[in-house]
Design a protein around this motif. Sequence first.
Motif, mmCIF file in Angstrom:
data_model
loop_
_atom_site.group_PDB
_atom_site.id
_atom_site.type_symbol
_atom_site.label_atom_id
_atom_site.label_comp_id
_atom_site.label_asym_id
_atom_site.label_seq_id
_atom_site.Cartn_x
_atom_site.Cartn_y
_atom_site.Cartn_z
ATOM 1 N N LEU A 92 0.831 -1.012 0.063
ATOM 2 C CA LEU A 92 -0.077 0.012 -0.048
ATOM 3 C C LEU A 92 0.839 1.307 0.018
ATOM 4 C CD1 LEU A 92 -2.475 -1.085 2.710
ATOM 5 C CD2 LEU A 92 -2.745 -1.508 0.262
ATOM 6 N N VAL A 93 0.792 1.898 -1.014
ATOM 7 C CA VAL A 93 1.535 3.439 -1.127
ATOM 8 C C VAL A 93 0.672 4.343 -0.876
ATOM 9 C CG1 VAL A 93 3.345 2.453 -2.486
ATOM 10 C CG2 VAL A 93 1.438 3.469 -3.639
ATOM 11 N N GLY A 94 1.189 5.552 -0.036
ATOM 12 C CA GLY A 94 0.586 6.747 0.181
ATOM 13 C C GLY A 94 1.373 7.896 -0.120
ATOM 14 N N PHE A 95 0.883 8.856 -0.756
ATOM 15 C CA PHE A 95 1.817 10.216 -1.141
ATOM 16 C C PHE A 95 1.552 11.353 -0.417
ATOM 17 C CE2 PHE A 95 0.635 7.362 -4.917
ATOM 18 C CZ PHE A 95 2.025 6.866 -5.232
ATOM 19 N N HIS A 96 2.331 11.876 -0.111
ATOM 20 C CA HIS A 96 2.333 13.040 0.751
ATOM 21 C C HIS A 96 2.359 14.332 -0.049
ATOM 22 C CE1 HIS A 96 3.824 16.647 3.303
ATOM 23 N NE2 HIS A 96 3.305 16.079 4.256
ATOM 24 N N LYS A 97 1.835 15.440 -0.001
ATOM 25 C CA LYS A 97 1.345 16.568 -0.772
ATOM 26 C C LYS A 97 2.770 17.108 -1.263
ATOM 27 C CE LYS A 97 0.411 19.939 2.508
ATOM 28 N NZ LYS A 97 -0.681 20.832 2.989
ATOM 29 N N GLU A 98 3.981 17.012 -0.696
ATOM 30 C CA GLU A 98 5.201 17.672 -0.821
ATOM 31 C C GLU A 98 6.102 16.591 -1.573
ATOM 32 O OE1 GLU A 98 5.954 20.925 -0.915
ATOM 33 O OE2 GLU A 98 4.008 21.072 -0.142
ATOM 34 N N ILE A 135 -0.697 -0.924 -4.598
ATOM 35 C CA ILE A 135 -2.063 -0.276 -4.438
ATOM 36 C C ILE A 135 -1.949 0.969 -3.828
ATOM 37 C CG2 ILE A 135 -4.287 -0.590 -3.285
ATOM 38 C CD1 ILE A 135 -3.926 -3.527 -3.175
ATOM 39 N N SER A 136 -2.643 2.119 -4.534
ATOM 40 C CA SER A 136 -2.450 3.248 -3.899
ATOM 41 C C SER A 136 -3.445 3.691 -2.690
ATOM 42 C CB SER A 136 -2.817 4.542 -5.155
ATOM 43 O OG SER A 136 -3.065 5.615 -4.608
ATOM 44 N N GLN A 137 -3.094 4.031 -1.511
ATOM 45 C CA GLN A 137 -3.868 3.990 -0.570
ATOM 46 C C GLN A 137 -3.803 5.614 0.030
ATOM 47 O OE1 GLN A 137 -5.506 1.438 0.600
ATOM 48 N NE2 GLN A 137 -6.365 2.496 2.216
ATOM 49 N N TYR A 138 -4.875 6.171 -0.382
ATOM 50 C CA TYR A 138 -4.877 7.759 0.123
ATOM 51 C C TYR A 138 -4.939 8.105 1.553
ATOM 52 C CZ TYR A 138 -7.195 12.250 0.100
ATOM 53 O OH TYR A 138 -7.541 13.621 0.392
ATOM 54 N N THR A 139 -5.483 7.235 2.276
ATOM 55 C CA THR A 139 -5.465 7.203 3.761
ATOM 56 C C THR A 139 -4.265 7.363 4.517
ATOM 57 O OG1 THR A 139 -6.285 5.045 4.222
ATOM 58 C CG2 THR A 139 -7.984 6.730 3.786
ATOM 59 N N ILE A 140 -3.297 6.507 3.783
ATOM 60 C CA ILE A 140 -1.927 6.453 4.677
ATOM 61 C C ILE A 140 -1.239 7.623 5.339
ATOM 62 C CG2 ILE A 140 0.602 6.007 4.432
ATOM 63 C CD1 ILE A 140 -0.299 3.601 2.630
ATOM 64 N N TYR A 141 -1.697 8.893 4.609
ATOM 65 C CA TYR A 141 -1.072 10.168 5.221
ATOM 66 C C TYR A 141 -2.199 11.024 6.119
ATOM 67 C CZ TYR A 141 3.744 10.464 3.770
ATOM 68 O OH TYR A 141 4.917 10.224 3.721
ATOM 69 N N ASN A 142 -3.111 10.292 6.614
ATOM 70 C CA ASN A 142 -4.084 10.944 7.611
ATOM 71 C C ASN A 142 -3.667 11.470 8.823
ATOM 72 O OD1 ASN A 142 -4.177 8.096 8.880
ATOM 73 N ND2 ASN A 142 -5.728 9.488 9.981
ATOM 74 N N GLY A 143 -4.359 12.657 9.225
ATOM 75 C CA GLY A 143 -4.130 13.221 10.424
ATOM 76 C C GLY A 143 -5.607 12.890 11.242
ATOM 77 N N TRP A 144 -5.663 13.716 12.284
ATOM 78 C CA TRP A 144 -6.885 13.769 12.893
ATOM 79 C C TRP A 144 -7.351 15.232 13.420
ATOM 80 C CZ3 TRP A 144 -9.250 9.348 12.847
ATOM 81 C CH2 TRP A 144 -8.729 8.043 12.650
ATOM 82 N N LYS A 175 -2.446 16.575 4.581
ATOM 83 C CA LYS A 175 -1.040 16.207 4.193
ATOM 84 C C LYS A 175 -0.923 15.368 2.828
ATOM 85 C CE LYS A 175 -0.207 14.940 8.398
ATOM 86 N NZ LYS A 175 0.670 14.182 9.532
ATOM 87 N N THR A 176 -2.018 14.794 2.597
ATOM 88 C CA THR A 176 -2.255 13.822 1.410
ATOM 89 C C THR A 176 -2.082 14.580 0.136
ATOM 90 O OG1 THR A 176 -3.367 12.229 2.757
ATOM 91 C CG2 THR A 176 -3.363 11.966 0.503
ATOM 92 N N MET A 177 -1.456 14.016 -0.837
ATOM 93 C CA MET A 177 -1.310 14.619 -2.349
ATOM 94 C C MET A 177 -2.778 14.511 -3.023
ATOM 95 S SD MET A 177 1.325 13.549 -5.311
ATOM 96 C CE MET A 177 2.870 14.242 -4.510
ATOM 97 N N GLY A 178 -2.946 15.314 -3.620
ATOM 98 C CA GLY A 178 -4.331 15.323 -4.472
ATOM 99 C C GLY A 178 -4.380 14.322 -5.351
ATOM 100 N N GLY A 179 -5.519 14.104 -6.011
ATOM 101 C CA GLY A 179 -5.986 12.873 -7.229
ATOM 102 C C GLY A 179 -4.988 12.935 -8.320
ATOM 103 N N GLU A 239 -0.393 10.654 -11.170
ATOM 104 C CA GLU A 239 0.668 10.860 -12.011
ATOM 105 C C GLU A 239 1.962 10.071 -11.090
ATOM 106 O OE1 GLU A 239 3.756 14.471 -13.240
ATOM 107 O OE2 GLU A 239 1.582 14.756 -13.244
ATOM 108 N N LEU A 240 2.014 10.421 -9.994
ATOM 109 C CA LEU A 240 3.130 9.766 -9.325
ATOM 110 C C LEU A 240 3.080 8.205 -9.038
ATOM 111 C CD1 LEU A 240 5.711 10.858 -7.997
ATOM 112 C CD2 LEU A 240 4.446 10.761 -5.638
ATOM 113 N N TYR A 241 1.648 7.543 -8.854
ATOM 114 C CA TYR A 241 1.447 6.125 -8.840
ATOM 115 C C TYR A 241 1.909 5.534 -10.255
ATOM 116 C CZ TYR A 241 -1.162 1.915 -8.292
ATOM 117 O OH TYR A 241 -1.571 0.542 -8.533
ATOM 118 N N SER A 242 1.526 6.205 -11.308
ATOM 119 C CA SER A 242 1.734 5.674 -12.787
ATOM 120 C C SER A 242 3.296 5.653 -12.879
ATOM 121 C CB SER A 242 1.199 6.540 -13.940
ATOM 122 O OG SER A 242 -0.182 6.582 -13.633
ATOM 123 N N LYS A 243 3.948 6.705 -12.467
ATOM 124 C CA LYS A 243 5.604 6.405 -12.427
ATOM 125 C C LYS A 243 6.174 5.374 -11.668
ATOM 126 C CE LYS A 243 6.156 11.481 -13.734
ATOM 127 N NZ LYS A 243 6.499 12.836 -13.562
#
Length: 163
Positions: free
Chosen positions: A30-36, A77-86, A95-99, A104-108
């Motif tokens: 499971l991979v999650g992308f930070h917005k930075e 598998i792309s997993q949006y929720t990995i960078y969640n906060g509360w 903190k999560t990178m937008g769709g 694009e990053l997932y494809s790369k």
Amino acid sequence: MKAVIQRVTNAKVILNNEVPVSIGPGICVLVGFHKEDTLKDLEYIVKKILSVKLYADDNDENWEKSVVDKQLEVLIISQYTIYNGWKGNTPDFHKTMGGEKSQELYSKLMEMAREIYNPEKVKDGVFGIYRQLYLENDGSMTFEIDSPQACHELPNENSKSTI
């Protein structure tokens, strides 16, 4: 960027009661992308996923072989929720990178993993849609990997993303 790796005997993605992708023995990631995140984060995570020593060698010495060494399969598998906060009891995803950028990053990521390893062994967990994931763990093997820049702070005015 974060990756959660689970060693599995099998795993599959289910969409609308169909199985578009499945693997036998290997790893489910499971991979999650930070917005930075940058391409450096991506390169680090891909290389780490494919080289971590999660398996015994032929002499039953643990932690000696990678999924590549053993020629096993990889489901990413792309997993949006990995960078969640509360915010209280509610998940917060600031903190999560937008769709579009994360797609694009997932494809790369998929392209790079397939270039480094056998493209037939690296399976795409289908980006950005509601799905079910079924997996059977191979032991209780779950590992988290953060890219060196994964602990991002708020960017300063001079920082720029390279993606």
